[in-house]
Design a protein around this motif. Structure first.
Motif, PDB file in Angstrom:
ATOM      1  N   SER A   1      33.862  45.255  32.933  1.00  0.00           N
ATOM      2  CA  SER A   1      34.982  44.601  33.907  1.00  0.00           C
ATOM      3  C   SER A   1      34.612  45.131  35.092  1.00  0.00           C
ATOM      4  O   SER A   1      35.216  44.444  36.131  1.00  0.00           O
ATOM      5  N   PHE A   2      34.316  46.455  35.351  1.00  0.00           N
ATOM      6  CA  PHE A   2      34.310  46.721  36.719  1.00  0.00           C
ATOM      7  C   PHE A   2      33.234  46.067  37.610  1.00  0.00           C
ATOM      8  O   PHE A   2      33.413  45.699  38.493  1.00  0.00           O
ATOM      9  N   CYS A   3      32.197  45.699  36.738  1.00  0.00           N
ATOM     10  CA  CYS A   3      30.864  45.181  37.381  1.00  0.00           C
ATOM     11  C   CYS A   3      31.349  43.785  37.720  1.00  0.00           C
ATOM     12  O   CYS A   3      31.028  43.118  38.907  1.00  0.00           O
ATOM     13  N   PHE A   4      31.921  42.879  37.008  1.00  0.00           N
ATOM     14  CA  PHE A   4      32.394  41.658  37.165  1.00  0.00           C
ATOM     15  C   PHE A   4      33.592  41.372  38.276  1.00  0.00           C
ATOM     16  O   PHE A   4      33.225  40.523  39.152  1.00  0.00           O
ATOM     17  N   ILE A   5      34.515  42.225  38.324  1.00  0.00           N
ATOM     18  CA  ILE A   5      35.368  42.590  39.428  1.00  0.00           C
ATOM     19  C   ILE A   5      34.595  42.664  40.741  1.00  0.00           C
ATOM     20  O   ILE A   5      35.022  42.112  41.671  1.00  0.00           O
ATOM     21  N   SER A   6      33.863  43.602  40.678  1.00  0.00           N
ATOM     22  CA  SER A   6      33.097  44.051  41.993  1.00  0.00           C
ATOM     23  C   SER A   6      32.109  43.007  42.429  1.00  0.00           C
ATOM     24  O   SER A   6      32.065  42.612  43.531  1.00  0.00           O
ATOM     25  N   SER A   7      31.292  42.118  41.435  1.00  0.00           N
ATOM     26  CA  SER A   7      30.675  41.123  41.930  1.00  0.00           C
ATOM     27  C   SER A   7      31.767  39.999  42.354  1.00  0.00           C
ATOM     28  O   SER A   7      31.103  39.321  43.613  1.00  0.00           O
ATOM     29  N   GLY A   8      32.458  39.471  41.886  1.00  0.00           N
ATOM     30  CA  GLY A   8      33.404  38.731  42.578  1.00  0.00           C
ATOM     31  C   GLY A   8      33.986  39.086  44.024  1.00  0.00           C
ATOM     32  O   GLY A   8      34.097  38.272  44.965  1.00  0.00           O
TER      33      GLY A   8
ATOM     34  N   MET B   1      24.515  43.717  35.553  1.00  0.00           N
ATOM     35  CA  MET B   1      24.894  44.974  34.525  1.00  0.00           C
ATOM     36  C   MET B   1      25.994  44.597  33.870  1.00  0.00           C
ATOM     37  O   MET B   1      26.254  45.015  32.754  1.00  0.00           O
ATOM     38  N   GLY B   2      26.883  43.983  34.221  1.00  0.00           N
ATOM     39  CA  GLY B   2      28.106  43.356  33.467  1.00  0.00           C
ATOM     40  C   GLY B   2      27.717  42.602  32.292  1.00  0.00           C
ATOM     41  O   GLY B   2      28.151  42.845  31.292  1.00  0.00           O
ATOM     42  N   SER B   3      26.713  41.738  32.416  1.00  0.00           N
ATOM     43  CA  SER B   3      26.295  40.967  31.242  1.00  0.00           C
ATOM     44  C   SER B   3      25.768  42.047  30.252  1.00  0.00           C
ATOM     45  O   SER B   3      25.584  41.815  28.900  1.00  0.00           O
ATOM     46  N   ILE B   4      24.879  42.879  30.856  1.00  0.00           N
ATOM     47  CA  ILE B   4      24.220  43.755  29.771  1.00  0.00           C
ATOM     48  C   ILE B   4      25.384  44.618  28.958  1.00  0.00           C
ATOM     49  O   ILE B   4      24.980  44.867  27.700  1.00  0.00           O
ATOM     50  N   CYS B   5      26.311  45.058  29.682  1.00  0.00           N
ATOM     51  CA  CYS B   5      27.268  45.725  29.046  1.00  0.00           C
ATOM     52  C   CYS B   5      28.038  45.070  27.892  1.00  0.00           C
ATOM     53  O   CYS B   5      28.242  45.444  26.912  1.00  0.00           O
ATOM     54  N   ILE B   6      28.125  43.719  28.308  1.00  0.00           N
ATOM     55  CA  ILE B   6      28.720  42.620  27.167  1.00  0.00           C
ATOM     56  C   ILE B   6      27.833  42.788  25.873  1.00  0.00           C
ATOM     57  O   ILE B   6      28.402  42.486  24.920  1.00  0.00           O
ATOM     58  N   VAL B   7      26.555  42.336  26.353  1.00  0.00           N
ATOM     59  CA  VAL B   7      25.629  42.318  25.155  1.00  0.00           C
ATOM     60  C   VAL B   7      25.529  43.599  24.412  1.00  0.00           C
ATOM     61  O   VAL B   7      25.517  43.499  23.166  1.00  0.00           O
ATOM     62  N   MET B   8      25.648  44.529  25.005  1.00  0.00           N
ATOM     63  CA  MET B   8      25.709  45.978  24.227  1.00  0.00           C
ATOM     64  C   MET B   8      26.877  46.055  23.286  1.00  0.00           C
ATOM     65  O   MET B   8      26.926  46.664  22.340  1.00  0.00           O
ATOM     66  N   SER B   9      28.096  45.770  23.935  1.00  0.00           N
ATOM     67  CA  SER B   9      29.325  45.788  23.106  1.00  0.00           C
ATOM     68  C   SER B   9      29.200  44.719  21.646  1.00  0.00           C
ATOM     69  O   SER B   9      29.617  45.330  21.011  1.00  0.00           O
ATOM     70  N   LEU B  10      28.693  43.551  22.097  1.00  0.00           N
ATOM     71  CA  LEU B  10      28.716  42.790  21.052  1.00  0.00           C
ATOM     72  C   LEU B  10      27.620  43.045  19.972  1.00  0.00           C
ATOM     73  O   LEU B  10      27.845  42.864  18.826  1.00  0.00           O
ATOM     74  N   SER B  11      26.374  43.560  20.461  1.00  0.00           N
ATOM     75  CA  SER B  11      25.530  44.014  19.525  1.00  0.00           C
ATOM     76  C   SER B  11      25.680  45.381  18.841  1.00  0.00           C
ATOM     77  O   SER B  11      25.503  45.614  17.443  1.00  0.00           O
TER      78      SER B  11
ATOM     79  N   LEU C   1      23.076  39.341  47.208  1.00  0.00           N
ATOM     80  CA  LEU C   1      22.137  40.264  46.238  1.00  0.00           C
ATOM     81  C   LEU C   1      22.901  41.394  45.311  1.00  0.00           C
ATOM     82  O   LEU C   1      22.656  41.601  44.177  1.00  0.00           O
ATOM     83  N   LEU C   2      23.541  41.954  45.936  1.00  0.00           N
ATOM     84  CA  LEU C   2      24.255  43.184  45.449  1.00  0.00           C
ATOM     85  C   LEU C   2      25.393  42.539  44.155  1.00  0.00           C
ATOM     86  O   LEU C   2      25.348  42.996  43.201  1.00  0.00           O
ATOM     87  N   SER C   3      25.985  41.187  44.503  1.00  0.00           N
ATOM     88  CA  SER C   3      27.020  40.694  43.658  1.00  0.00           C
ATOM     89  C   SER C   3      26.083  40.303  42.408  1.00  0.00           C
ATOM     90  O   SER C   3      26.526  40.347  41.398  1.00  0.00           O
ATOM     91  N   LEU C   4      24.728  39.744  42.767  1.00  0.00           N
ATOM     92  CA  LEU C   4      24.194  39.208  41.475  1.00  0.00           C
ATOM     93  C   LEU C   4      23.686  40.395  40.701  1.00  0.00           C
ATOM     94  O   LEU C   4      23.617  40.459  39.244  1.00  0.00           O
ATOM     95  N   THR C   5      23.640  41.634  41.190  1.00  0.00           N
ATOM     96  CA  THR C   5      23.057  42.833  40.474  1.00  0.00           C
ATOM     97  C   THR C   5      24.200  43.356  39.539  1.00  0.00           C
ATOM     98  O   THR C   5      23.949  43.644  38.404  1.00  0.00           O
ATOM     99  N   MET C   6      25.326  43.230  40.165  1.00  0.00           N
ATOM    100  CA  MET C   6      26.605  43.569  39.401  1.00  0.00           C
ATOM    101  C   MET C   6      26.826  42.758  38.196  1.00  0.00           C
ATOM    102  O   MET C   6      27.224  42.967  37.177  1.00  0.00           O
ATOM    103  N   MET C   7      26.694  41.536  38.492  1.00  0.00           N
ATOM    104  CA  MET C   7      26.574  40.528  37.314  1.00  0.00           C
ATOM    105  C   MET C   7      25.723  40.633  36.229  1.00  0.00           C
ATOM    106  O   MET C   7      26.098  40.748  35.044  1.00  0.00           O
TER     107      MET C   7
END
Length: 265
Positions: free
Chosen positions: A186-193, A165-175, A157-163
């Protein structure tokens, strides 16, 4: 007296004009700095971020698919253990377990244990009570280790939470058009893995603890396709996180692969 008053007003007016000029200059400098800080990313860089985000989304999809299934491990009795035309096997995941009754005639003659789980037969599935009443599950007279199963589920469940959060960061970066959010992503996705791999390792330890709880019934165990799916997802997530690190660098190594063309000749 009046002459002194008019002289004072004239001096204040000059100071005000000078202050306004200085304020305008400082405002221009601040505006110039703000303009430099909010430089929009190029179309090439935005395309690379979208490509890396697509790779990460593949890892997220595989993780959700693997964690939602009950095919993490298969426990199979010897196919002639009961001595009749049927045999039993079990398979379970993080949340639910199933007991299947299969026909011995459907099993490969060269196979000594009951299974695999995709053969036709009767199935009885129940959700674990680790998360409600805290009870351990009993599978073929063997008792699960509640603490290890809970730890594996919490890490998942923690890994899903980090995923997320990482997706939100990428969406904000693109927007917003800025690369500031790439490093947190990158920290969120590496931590989730990493959390995905830890969840798989702890789950495997829980399986070994289950098998060691009782030796009256011999069981053949093997990790199923869901573990392979989740393990692949963890690798993809870590790879996607490192891609975002490369893209967040001031001079990305990707620029050597796709150099920018000058617009002026």
């Amino acid at each position: 007296m009046w002459s002194n008053f008019f002289v004072q007003q004239e001096d204040e007016g000059r100071i005000g004009v000078a202050g306004a000029g200085q304020g305008g200059g400082m405002g221009g400098m601040k505006g110039f700095r703000g303009q430099r800080r909010t430089n929009k990313m190029s179309d090439s860089q935005e395309g690379k971020i979208k490509l890396a985000f697509f790779v990460s989304i593949v890892g997220v999809t595989l993780t959700v698919l693997g964690m939602g299934t009950e095919f993490w491990v298969e426990l199979a009795q010897p196919k002639n253990f009961v001595g009749n035309q049927t045999c039993q096997m079990a398979h379970y995941g993080l949340w639910k377990g199933c007991i299947r009754t299969l026909w011995v005639s459907d099993i490969d003659p060269e196979r000594t244990s009951c299974g695999p789980a995709d053969l036709p037969g009767e199935s009885n599935c129940t959700y674990f009570k680790f998360f409600t009443s805290g009870e351990n599950a009993v599978i073929f007279k063997k008792t699960t280790n509640r603490n290890l199963n809970l730890a594996a589920a919490i890490l998942a469940l923690l890994s899903l939470t980090m995923m997320v959060m990482g997706s939100i960061c990428i969406v904000m970066s693109l927007s917003k058009g800025v690369a500031f959010f790439l490093k947190p992503a990158s920290f969120c996705f590496i931590s989730s893995g990493v959390l995905v791999f830890l969840s798989v390792l702890i789950f495997h330890q829980s399986v070994l603890a289950l098998l060691a709880s009782d030796h009256s019934i011999p069981l053949h165990h093997e990790l199923s396709w869901s573990v392979a799916c989740v393990g692949s997802a963890g690798t993809i997530l870590i790879f996607g996180g490192f891609l975002f690190i490369l893209l967040s660098l001031p001079f990305s190594p990707w620029q050597k692969c796709w150099p920018h063309k000058n617009s002026t000749t």
